[in-house]
Design an enzyme around this catalytic site. Structure first.
Site, short mmCIF file in Angstrom:
data_model
loop_
_atom_site.label_atom_id
_atom_site.label_comp_id
_atom_site.label_asym_id
_atom_site.label_seq_id
_atom_site.Cartn_x
_atom_site.Cartn_y
_atom_site.Cartn_z
N ASP A 82 7.64 3.70 -4.75
CA ASP A 82 7.86 4.70 -3.70
C ASP A 82 9.33 5.09 -3.61
O ASP A 82 9.65 6.19 -3.18
CB ASP A 82 7.41 4.13 -2.34
CG ASP A 82 5.90 3.98 -2.25
OD1 ASP A 82 5.18 4.68 -2.99
OD2 ASP A 82 5.44 3.15 -1.44
N VAL A 91 0.84 -1.20 0.00
CA VAL A 91 0.00 0.00 0.00
C VAL A 91 0.87 1.25 0.00
O VAL A 91 1.70 1.44 0.88
CB VAL A 91 -0.94 0.02 1.22
CG1 VAL A 91 -1.94 1.19 1.09
CG2 VAL A 91 -1.68 -1.30 1.37
N SER A 92 0.67 2.09 -0.99
CA SER A 92 1.45 3.32 -1.14
C SER A 92 0.59 4.54 -0.86
O SER A 92 -0.57 4.60 -1.28
CB SER A 92 2.02 3.42 -2.57
OG SER A 92 2.58 4.70 -2.79
N PRO A 93 1.14 5.57 -0.20
CA PRO A 93 0.41 6.83 -0.01
C PRO A 93 0.47 7.73 -1.23
O PRO A 93 -0.16 8.79 -1.24
CB PRO A 93 1.14 7.46 1.18
CG PRO A 93 2.56 7.03 0.97
CD PRO A 93 2.48 5.62 0.43
#
Length: 778
Positions: free
Chosen positions: A465, A352-354
């Protein structure tokens, strides 16, 4: 005074007895009108763990060039303790750090044993990291995790161990009767799947059960003290701490750390303004001082005349504790009431990436290749974009604000009270050679094994990321002949290891590399906490979305067999807890060999091993049985090597003192909200004193004729402390303090102040301070 006897009590007048009964009932009545006594003792604590803001490599991206040189905002350890009045207790610590560390956990437990005996042990203490990639490294004990930090960094290690201990001490001393409430809600724009091609390899039937390819749910606990009211909240939500990039040099808690800052300030502001929570302010990021600093007359000329009377001060020596006493947050402490603590904890964030806008090629602006996250075959050009792109600080603020707003909403509406026992189970498991029973097609079972730790080729490719280097790519299940030759110079994996890890091509056979000491862990801790109907699964790794779902669902079904859970079960995963061992994917995701699969150390059956062992803990929990403690992990502290050069001494140019202003604000200057104020001071290396619970930078507001009140410090995202040398290893240095004036700043006369500590050639430490000329904010 003589004690009251039974006969004396019965001789009291009837109205006195009636009054006592009425008082007793009032004490029992809760504000919602329900007659109930507190189920638990609860206590919260918080302490500064900001490490060296100079010279030390950041932990997370494994980028040797990402060296700390300042502070975005400070890092903290936040703790809650929950105890049954006459029973068991658990302590959960949330770190503004990349991950927990086995050696940190070992040494914290040793300190707790010396202080409290067997009250806090490995069984009932959990230490979890938020996974910021902007904190100082060098505090883990295994070689592979401290290569880029030039080995072990004792200062990083010590400040974290001490901060955890102090936060637990605070929480322990704050234990009082209280209640805990749980609430859940979705954040739809807090994270995206950065490895969707791997996720899609999971069975379609399984994927159809879920609306999204990442978990959108936040689970929040609200702690309410019987005497003081709300005292804090802890929540779990999955998104990586990678809003700040792999080139950022400023220490930062990233999006989760910023969310914690926002929520603690929001509560402090509301308490100071009205004494209770006001839902009308929940959408605002608050200013902690706006209600305690009086408004200033807005006559511009008058303010300029006042400002002109305060020139930059020469640097001067001060005591070590002055920066602590000047911190803004010290103004907010309200007598004996503990500070409100808000923690934003990490869970199954593995994929999960922001960076929610997606991944794009920096050369063409086009989307990256879907399967390999490359641009023209090169992974170095593929970067995820946060919502504030191209400003990483803005992306950090936005993702933090989204978590903060949801947390406030859940906090204000929480109504389900946790009721039931407090319990826990813990075991150490050797994941390098564990037999695991897994189902086969047709309904039969087979026994497989996990493997000694190893990293695949796609590990070196990095992620969207933080891309890697050279010609590594995600999704590589073959390897590269050249890099295999390089690998073999370190350790050639044997046939058994190659077959065990398949289809992962082994790049680093870390589990079998033992010189100068262990490169990777073999023995790992697993742990279950129960607080009423809430269950926390502590894992020493980063589970992907689907891996976390499988673990949660399995344990929830196992626990549902216990009649004590009639009110339902809330199961959360606490990722990166008690130790660290990289990633855990599903078997199907492992086959794709993107970054997460290549970083799943113990082979394709790693998740099945976790599920098997957690089922044992769950069974022991509901049957009140003990579990085998398992083999102890090694304590490698005395074997650690460090190659980080020490600070020899600091010096200044002739005629200049530490703390002198080298670049001041313009004379008679006026700034508007939104503008940047920048002042540069002659400084010294921040490693001389971390100023724990203090501040390197401070904005002060003139109150009256000559009283300066602190309004912004190292804890504020609008204030940045940037430290630099003219050249590597130079004994001279400067500190630039930048203040982006927030919209909430009051009109008035301000100045910027710097605190630091210098080291003499003889090794003595001297603290200093200096301040800029005054200026006006209109």
């Amino acid at each position: 005074m003589e004690p009251l006897t039974l006969s004396g009590f019965l001789a009291w007048k009837p109205w006195t007895v009636s009054w006592l009964w009425a008082s007793f009932l009032v004490l029992l009545l809760r504000d919602n009108g329900v007659l109930s006594a507190s189920n638990y003792l609860i206590g919260l604590g918080s302490y500064d763990i900001t490490g060296p803001a100079a010279d030390v490599n950041m932990m997370g991206y494994a980028n040797a060039e990402q060296i700390a040189s300042g502070i975005h905002f400070r890092l903290r350890a936040r703790t809650f303790i929950v105890a049954e009045p006459q029973g068991k207790r658990v302590a959960f610590v949330n770190l503004d750090a990349c991950m927990a560390s086995q050696i940190v956990t070992i040494k914290v437990l040793e300190r707790l044993k010396a202080r409290y005996g067997d009250l806090y042990t490995k069984d009932n203490v959990a230490i979890s990291g938020i996974h910021t990639h902007a904190g100082p490294g060098g505090y883990l004990q295994y070689v592979v995790y401290i290569v880029t930090s030039l080995g072990f960094v004792r200062q990083s290690f010590d400040v974290i161990v001490n901060g955890i201990e102090q936060s637990i001490i605070q929480a322990h001393e704050n234990l009082r009767p209280g209640s805990i409430y749980v609430n859940k809600g979705e954040i739809l724009d807090g994270g995206v799947n950065r490895s969707p091609s791997a996720y899609l390899n999971n069975p379609a039937e399984e994927r159809s059960k879920y609306k999204y390819d990442v978990d959108k749910e936040m689970t929040l606990l609200k702690f309410v003290n019987d005497e003081w009211g709300p005292i804090g909240s802890f929540n779990w939500f999955a998104t990586h701490g990678t809003s700040m990039s792999r080139t950022n040099p400023l220490i930062s808690g990233d999006n989760k750390g910023s969310a914690a800052r926002f929520m603690e300030d929001w509560f402090d502001k509301d308490n100071l303004a009205s004494g209770y929570l006001n839902e009308s302010t929940m959408g605002e990021i608050p200013r902690r001082i706006s209600n305690i600093i009086p408004a200033y007359h807005d006559k511009h000329r008058e303010l300029l005349e006042i400002a002109a009377s305060f020139n930059a001060s020469s640097g001067r020596k001060v005591t070590k504790y002055l920066s602590v006493s000047r911190r803004v947050r010290s103004v907010l402490r309200q007598g004996n009431k503990p500070r409100f603590v808000a923690a934003f904890c990490q869970t199954n964030c593995g994929d999960v990436s922001p960076n929610v806008l997606g991944a794009f090629c920096i050369d063409t602006g086009l989307s990256c290749d879907f399967n390999h996250s490359t641009c023209g075959g090169k992974n170095e050009l593929c970067y995820g974009r946060g919502p504030g792109y191209p400003d990483e600080f803005e992306s950090t603020r936005i993702i933090g604000e989204r978590q903060f707003k949801k947390a406030v909403d859940l906090f204000n509406t929480a109504s389900e009270e946790l009721i039931g026992k407090v319990d826990y189970r813990h075991a150490f498991v050797d994941f390098s050679k564990l037999e695991v029973t897994v189902p086969k097609e047709g309904g039969a079972n087979e026994v497989v094994k996990t493997c000694p730790a190893a990293m695949g080729f796609a590990f070196a490719a990095g992620t969207t990321d933080g891309p890697g280097a050279f010609d590594f790519t995600q999704g590589d299940d073959k390897g590269n002949p050249f890099w295999k030759l390089v690998r073999d110079l370190l350790k050639t994996p044997d046939k058994e290891q190659v077959e065990c890890q398949s289809p992962k091509p082994v790049l680093l056979d870390t589990g079998e590399m033992k010189e100068p000491y262990d490169w990777a862990p073999s023995v790992l801790p697993i742990q279950i906490f129960r607080i009423g109907q809430l269950v926390i699964l502590s894992v020493p790794s980063e589970f992907t979305t689907m891996a976390g779902r499988r673990l949660r669902d399995t344990i929830k079904k196992a626990l549902a067999l216990d009649g004590d859970f009639n009110n339902g079960i809330h199961v959360v995963i606490a990722g990166l807890t008690n130790s660290y061992s990289q990633y855990v994917t599903t078997f199907e995701e492992y086959e794709v060999q993107r970054y997460e699969g290549a970083s799943t150390l113990y082979g394709p059956h790693t998740l099945s091993a976790y599920i098997q062992e957690f089922k044992k803990l769950a069974s022991a929990l509901i049957t009140s049985q003990a579990v085998e403690p398992g083999p102890e992990p090694p304590d490698l502290l005395n074997k650690q090597l460090s190659f980080l050069p020490p600070v020899v001494f600091d010096m200044t140019p002739a005629g200049i003192s530490f703390g002198d202003v080298r670049s001041d604000v313009p004379k008679n200057s006026t700034f508007e909200r939104g503008e940047m104020v920048s002042v540069t001071f002659q400084s010294a290396c921040p490693r001389n004193d971390l100023l724990t619970e203090g501040t390197f930078s401070l904005v002060e507001l003139l109150h009256g004729k000559d009283t300066w009140s602190p309004v912004y410090d190292d804890d504020d995202l609008c204030l940045r402390f940037k430290w630099s040398r003219p050249m590597k290893l130079s004994p001279q240095s400067q500190a630039t303090i930048e203040w982006r004036i927030p919209e909430s700043a009051k009109p008035g006369v301000y100045r910027i102040r710097h605190f630091g500590a210098s080291k003499s050639l003889m090794g003595s430490i001297h603290h200093f301070t200096g301040s800029s000329s005054a200026f006006v904010v209109a």
